[in-house]
Design an enzyme around this catalytic site. Sequence first.
Site, short mmCIF file in Angstrom:
data_model
loop_
_atom_site.label_atom_id
_atom_site.label_comp_id
_atom_site.label_asym_id
_atom_site.label_seq_id
_atom_site.Cartn_x
_atom_site.Cartn_y
_atom_site.Cartn_z
N HIS A 42 0.85 -1.19 0.00
CA HIS A 42 0.00 0.00 0.00
C HIS A 42 0.89 1.24 0.00
O HIS A 42 1.73 1.42 0.89
CB HIS A 42 -0.89 -0.05 1.25
CG HIS A 42 -1.92 1.03 1.32
ND1 HIS A 42 -3.15 0.95 0.69
CD2 HIS A 42 -1.92 2.21 1.98
CE1 HIS A 42 -3.86 2.03 0.95
NE2 HIS A 42 -3.14 2.82 1.74
N ASP A 44 0.97 5.33 -0.06
CA ASP A 44 0.14 6.49 0.28
C ASP A 44 0.69 7.77 -0.33
O ASP A 44 1.63 8.37 0.21
CB ASP A 44 0.07 6.66 1.80
CG ASP A 44 -0.79 5.59 2.46
OD1 ASP A 44 -1.97 5.48 2.09
OD2 ASP A 44 -0.27 4.86 3.33
N MET A 46 0.41 11.59 -0.89
CA MET A 46 -0.24 12.76 -0.28
C MET A 46 0.38 14.02 -0.85
O MET A 46 1.61 14.09 -1.02
CB MET A 46 -0.04 12.75 1.24
CG MET A 46 -0.53 11.51 1.94
SD MET A 46 -0.42 11.70 3.74
CE MET A 46 -0.68 9.99 4.26
N MET A 77 -4.16 10.40 -2.04
CA MET A 77 -4.80 11.45 -1.23
C MET A 77 -4.37 12.77 -1.81
O MET A 77 -3.55 13.51 -1.24
CB MET A 77 -4.39 11.28 0.24
CG MET A 77 -5.07 10.09 0.90
SD MET A 77 -4.19 9.48 2.35
CE MET A 77 -2.98 8.44 1.54
N MET A 146 -12.22 4.54 4.98
CA MET A 146 -11.18 5.05 5.88
C MET A 146 -11.64 4.90 7.33
O MET A 146 -12.74 5.31 7.69
CB MET A 146 -10.88 6.52 5.59
CG MET A 146 -10.21 6.80 4.25
SD MET A 146 -8.64 5.93 3.99
CE MET A 146 -7.64 6.56 5.35
N GLY A 151 -4.03 11.25 6.35
CA GLY A 151 -2.97 12.25 6.47
C GLY A 151 -1.74 11.72 7.19
O GLY A 151 -0.64 12.07 6.84
N GLY A 153 -0.06 8.15 9.54
CA GLY A 153 -0.18 6.82 10.12
C GLY A 153 -0.18 6.93 11.63
O GLY A 153 -0.02 8.02 12.19
N GLY A 154 -0.40 5.80 12.28
CA GLY A 154 -0.30 5.75 13.74
C GLY A 154 -1.48 6.32 14.49
O GLY A 154 -1.40 6.54 15.69
N ASP A 184 -8.62 1.10 6.08
CA ASP A 184 -7.29 1.72 6.20
C ASP A 184 -7.29 2.69 7.37
O ASP A 184 -8.05 3.66 7.39
CB ASP A 184 -6.98 2.46 4.88
CG ASP A 184 -5.61 3.10 4.85
OD1 ASP A 184 -4.83 2.93 5.80
OD2 ASP A 184 -5.34 3.81 3.85
N GLY A 185 -6.40 2.42 8.33
CA GLY A 185 -6.20 3.34 9.44
C GLY A 185 -6.41 2.67 10.78
O GLY A 185 -7.51 2.22 11.09
N GLY A 206 -0.03 -0.08 8.55
CA GLY A 206 1.29 0.54 8.47
C GLY A 206 2.08 0.31 9.74
O GLY A 206 2.98 -0.54 9.81
C1 DX5 Z 1 -3.16 7.43 6.20
C2 DX5 Z 1 -2.88 6.33 5.25
C3 DX5 Z 1 -2.75 4.99 5.82
C4 DX5 Z 1 -1.70 4.87 6.89
C5 DX5 Z 1 -2.18 3.85 7.88
O1 DX5 Z 1 -3.75 8.52 5.60
O2 DX5 Z 1 -3.89 6.24 4.26
O3 DX5 Z 1 -2.55 4.01 4.82
O4 DX5 Z 1 -0.46 4.46 6.42
O5 DX5 Z 1 -1.30 3.80 8.92
P1 DX5 Z 1 -1.60 3.00 10.24
O6 DX5 Z 1 -1.78 1.56 9.85
O7 DX5 Z 1 -0.40 3.26 11.07
O8 DX5 Z 1 -2.86 3.57 10.85
ZN ZN Z 2 -3.66 4.57 2.84
#
Ligand code: DX5
Ligand code: ZN
Length: 235
Positions: A42, A44, A46, A77, A146, A151, A153-154, A184-185, A206
């Site tokens: 995956h 991302d 941005m 994104m 979502m 925006g 991760g974590g 995702d998220g 992630g």
């Molecule tokens: C955030 C991304 C996600 C992000 C998820 O906007 O779209 O793909 O990497 O990260 P985790 O798994 O750490 O929530």
């Molecule tokens: Zn993502």
Amino acid sequence: MAASGSRAGRTIKIAPSILAADFARLGEQVQAIAAAGADWVHVDAMDGQFVPNLTFGPLIAAAVKRSTPLPIDLHAMIVEPERQIRAFADAGASLLTIHAEASAHLHRLVHDIKAAGMRAGVAINPATPLDAVKWIAADLDLLLVMSINPGWGGQKFLPLALPKLREARRLLDAAGCSAELEVDGGVDHETAGACVAAGATVLVAGTAVFAAPEGIPAAVQRLRDAIAAAAPQPL
Ligand code: DX5
Ligand code: ZN
């Protein structure tokens, strides 16, 4: 009866997000998730406009592509996604997911993505109703729900994603559509099972993979175990 770890005979996919990877060792990290049994990578993208954060685009996607045979699951994104369709296709993305909130012409763009040789996905933010994709559900290869505000991760998994996944599952089934349903998220071994039970077929993770203290292979296995425990068990 569906087999363990699958929904209606379909294997649940794990798509680690490289957002949480060590970029100084990106090729190595991507090879590690492939060796651990991940299904997709995956990526991302941005742009600092659709979301405040700025990450990467087609050049990094192409570098990932050179590092692994795994399909690239590109999550865009970005505003004006139509401007990047060709570049992401040339970079080797298998799947391009754009945001419903980023285009007034989703139907056209979904077909433009397919015409460029990729599978087409649409993502919806936590506040966006499923009605945004209702009339194009049958055209989709993937619907991304979502479970955080995109925006970074974590972040912590938003529980509203579970009833939304169930509604999305009903929408896809009613449309006779075999599209993947991705979440995702904040997905980790504690939230993965509920997502699968709600109808998700692809789990993006992630932090739970790349930042796991136990290491990447154990982290992917822990997700697989959570998936297997959530899926209907054979009699
Ligand atoms: C955030 C991304 C996600 C992000 C998820 O906007 O779209 O793909 O990497 O990260 P985790 O798994 O750490 O929530
Ligand atoms: Zn993502």
